[in-house]
Write an enzyme that holds these catalytic residues in place. Structure first.
Site, PDB file in Angstrom:
ATOM      1  N   GLU A  69       0.824  -1.205   0.000  1.00  0.00           N
ATOM      2  CA  GLU A  69       0.000   0.000   0.000  1.00  0.00           C
ATOM      3  C   GLU A  69       0.863   1.262   0.000  1.00  0.00           C
ATOM      4  O   GLU A  69       0.553   2.236  -0.671  1.00  0.00           O
ATOM      5  CB  GLU A  69      -0.886  -0.020   1.237  1.00  0.00           C
ATOM      6  N   ASP A  70       1.927   1.235   0.766  1.00  0.00           N
ATOM      7  CA  ASP A  70       2.728   2.448   0.936  1.00  0.00           C
ATOM      8  C   ASP A  70       3.979   2.491   0.062  1.00  0.00           C
ATOM      9  O   ASP A  70       4.493   3.558  -0.228  1.00  0.00           O
ATOM     10  CB  ASP A  70       3.151   2.606   2.406  1.00  0.00           C
TER      11      ASP A  70
END
Ligand code: MN
Length: 724
Positions: free
Chosen positions: A74-75
């Protein structure tokens, strides 16, 4: 922290796994190296803490490793699930994917934040249905975020707290993770209702201190008694959670003093037999309060919570609650589904694990056609994460259903086919209506029959759960499209008839196009079919058509009025009027009367018919009776309006209006303001929340009537007005 995590992990899962763990930590540290948490600490502390929670909960190696990696995709700017799979295997990759939001990996764009949240939840639920460990990682993640939320902005605090109390705390409850649920609730409570939180916290602090002192002697005594009875066990005081106390006070409308279980004493023993033995000891020493004993061992809660609860009175007459359970039951109560891994060797079997996610697969089954994520997520939130009752099958299996569910919901929960062929239902041995509202502990038996070919359409308004509703709709959708199209058409026609409307006028291609687009249908058949199986209501479609028609009429009227104002006023009729205001060509002296069928008004195109002996009957040119009279063409005679301003006519109009107080008043007000003389007025309610009014009034001609109708249509509650 890093070393401790690797050391503990290696101790539990061995050298090889330990190496993998070290690699995962190194990888995550690289990915997150430039990121900071809201409090300024390096981001990597977050995934490491989540992993340590998972380790403490007794989770298996892939879950803990996934905990370390859970935010990397996600990051991380350039991290794909495929990379994770290559390095850490398929299982870990699936778990990481399950907790990863869609936005980045899917590159979708969403119209609203709400929609984005819904899509993410849908993805999460699907992943949980496939592997329940996903929910445990997600909850550990949320728990750490909530524990450290005090450094966030107030806006973020409220947003996260809201999501937590609406979705994550209920999810934790669903999976029996009592400890996480209570903590998530209390943390959210603090930010969502700060005043209530502080208030109740202050009260609880004072009371708990007082009561703990009072109860400490009881606890001492209990320890001695257990020893005497040769029961191995621990005794502890259990503080009550703030949010659940608050909810209980709201629900029972009572004060904190009236909550018996504000302080509970918890006895944890080794075996089930010891549980009942300990209960015997407690009841022999303190007087039990009637109606407060609950045996959740014999009858576990739907989330598999097991324990004995009783409330007894101490020597001063102060009631307190005692909870008795085994260590395993305690682990299940605190960690829920996660206890499965802790007690892998124990009694928790795979079937039990399956049962815990059965409800999710049910929703998936019922929603296989649902393309709408919002509906899917709503179904889960409403059917499974809200308040529920639990009922029993005749075999003693526990089924939980949202409050307000009926035997039909129960039948559909058992199996789609049981629902479809449900003929009647028995509750506690008695036949009940299908709309009976189930209560906790009801024993429900469904009697099916093949002579019941399928669900009945009115079941849609009986069932409470979205899943049952969807299954019924799907039956109607799939099993008989032809029949649905036919039925849908009829339903729309009936609705039109009830409202005194003609579908031939309303079903203009341009109106239809609008309606089809609005509901996302390709063809009129699709629309009919949807009406037929209950996906769209006939009334809704009809009112939309009427609305479109009225809009067009209004436009036409404006246009006409504009054109008229451009022209000069027409000349007054030159013919001599007879008393009815009609000039009969060729024989002005003939008696004239108006056909009852169509009540022509000045301005209407009219024709005359020479009757035998009664003179000329005058009809509107478009009167349906004229068509049959035309067969005697020699009796038709040309007639024309010939008026002076004193002639007046009686006309009847029908008004469809929302059946609400004040509606009638509005109509009267308008008529009064127009100086219209009413000679008759009647009104009756239709069964769908509307009223049909018939108003007979005196007018000077078609123009005035048109003006009256136009003014009535401007009233907000009015659906339609037309001349009878
Ligand atoms: Mn996270």
């Amino acid at each position: 922290m890093e070393e401790r995590l690797i050391a503990m992990f290696t101790e539990r899962f061995g050298e090889e796994q330990g190496k993998l763990m070290a690699e995962a930590i190194a990888f995550a540290s690289r990915v997150h190296c430039n990121q900071k948490r809201d409090d300024g600490t390096p981001f990597i502390t977050h995934p490491l803490t989540v992993a340590s929670y998972l380790l403490d909960m007794g989770m298996d190696a892939p879950t803990v490793i996934a905990g370390v990696l859970h935010d990397t995709v996600e990051d991380g700017d350039n991290v794909q699930i495929a990379d994770i799979e290559k390095m850490f295997g398929r299982e870990v990759a699936f778990l990481v994917d399950g907790v990863t939001k869609l936005t980045k990996s899917g590159k979708q764009t969403y119209v609203t934040k709400k929609q984005e949240q819904t899509e993410n939840l849908r993805k999460l639920f699907l992943a949980i249905a496939e592997d329940v460990r996903v929910v445990i990682i997600k909850l550990a993640d949320r728990l750490h975020n909530m524990r450290t939320i005090d450094v966030c902005t107030p806006a973020k605090q409220i947003k996260k707290s809201k999501e937590t109390i609406e979705v994550y705390a209920p999810l934790a409850h669903r999976f029996g993770m009592g400890a996480i649920r209570s903590e998530l609730e209390d943390l959210s409570f603090r930010y969502l209702m700060p005043e209530e939180y502080e208030n109740i916290k202050a009260q609880v602090d004072v009371q708990q201190k007082e009561r703990l002192e009072l109860l400490s002697s009881a606890m001492e005594k209990m320890k001695e008694l257990l020893k005497e009875a040769n029961i191995e066990g621990s005794v502890s005081g259990r503080p009550k959670h703030l949010y659940s106390s608050y909810r209980k006070m709201q629900r029972n409308n009572c004060t904190l003093h009236e909550l018996y279980d504000l302080i509970a004493i918890r006895i944890i023993v080794d075996t089930v037999t010891d549980c009942y033995a300990a209960l015997g000891v407690v009841h022999a020493t303190w007087k039990p309060l009637p109606g407060r004993f609950k045996d959740y061992i014999a009858m576990p809660k739907p989330n598999l919570y097991r324990s004995l609860h009783t409330t007894v009175m101490d020597e001063h007459g102060i009631p307190f609650e005692v909870q008795i359970r085994t260590k395993e039951m305690h682990a299940t109560a605190e960690y829920g589904i996660a206890a499965h891994w802790m007690y892998k060797e124990g009694r928790q079997s795979m079937t039990e694990l399956d049962r815990r996610t059965a409800w999710l697969r049910q929703v998936l089954e019922a929603d296989q056609d649902a393309e709408d994520s919002k509906e899917f997520v709503d179904n889960i939130l409403k059917d499974f994460l809200g308040e529920y009752v639990f009922v029993l099958t005749p075999k003693g299996e526990i089924i939980d259903l949202p409050v307000g569910s009926t035997p039909l919901d129960f039948a559909y929960r058992i199996h789609t086919k049981v629902g479809h062929h449900c003929q009647h239902a028995r509750v506690n041995g008695n036949v009940v209506r299908l709309d009976y509202k189930l209560k906790t502990n009801d024993v429900v038996e469904i009697i099916t029959s093949n002579s019941q070919p399928g669900p009945s359409r009115d079941w849609l308004s009986i069932v409470k759960t979205q899943t049952a509703k969807n299954k019924i709709r799907q039956w109607f959708k799939h099993e008989n499209r032809e029949e649905n199209i036919q039925r849908g058409r009829e339903m729309l026609e009936e609705a039109a008839k009830r409202h005194g409307q003609s579908l031939t006028i309303l079903m203009k291609p341009e109106y239809l196009a609008d309606v089809l687009k609005r509901h996302n249908f390709a063809t009129v058949e699709d629309l009919y079919s949807a009406i037929g199986f209950g996906g769209v209501s006939a009334g809704q479609v009809l009112h939309k058509l009427i609305d479109l028609h009225r809009k067009e009429e209004r436009l036409d009227e404006l246009k006409k009025r504009f054109e008229e104002s451009e022209q000069e006023l027409p000349k007054k009729p030159v013919h001599r009027a007879n008393p009815k205001g009609i000039y009969v060509h060729g024989d002005p002296g003939m008696a004239v009367f108006f056909g009852n069928c169509c009540n022509p008004l000045p301005g209407d195109p009219i024709v005359g018919y020479v009757t035998r002996g009664r003179g000329v009957s005058v009809h509107r040119a478009d009167c349906k009776n004229v068509q049959s009279l035309m067969q005697e063409a020699d009796r038709m005679i040309e007639v024309e309006w010939a008026l002076d301003e004193h002639t007046s006519f009686s006309a009847t109009i029908r008004v469809f209006i929302e059946d609400k107080p004040g509606s009638l008043m509005e109509v009267s007000k308008v008529l009064l303001s127009l100086n219209v003389n009413m000679t008759d007025l009647s009104s009756r309610s239709t069964d769908d929340g509307y009223a049909a009014m018939e108003i007979t009034c005196t007018v000077t001609g078609a123009e005035q009537l048109k003006m009256i109708i136009a003014n009535l249509k401007k009233i907000k509650q009015v659906i339609d007005v037309f001349r009878v």
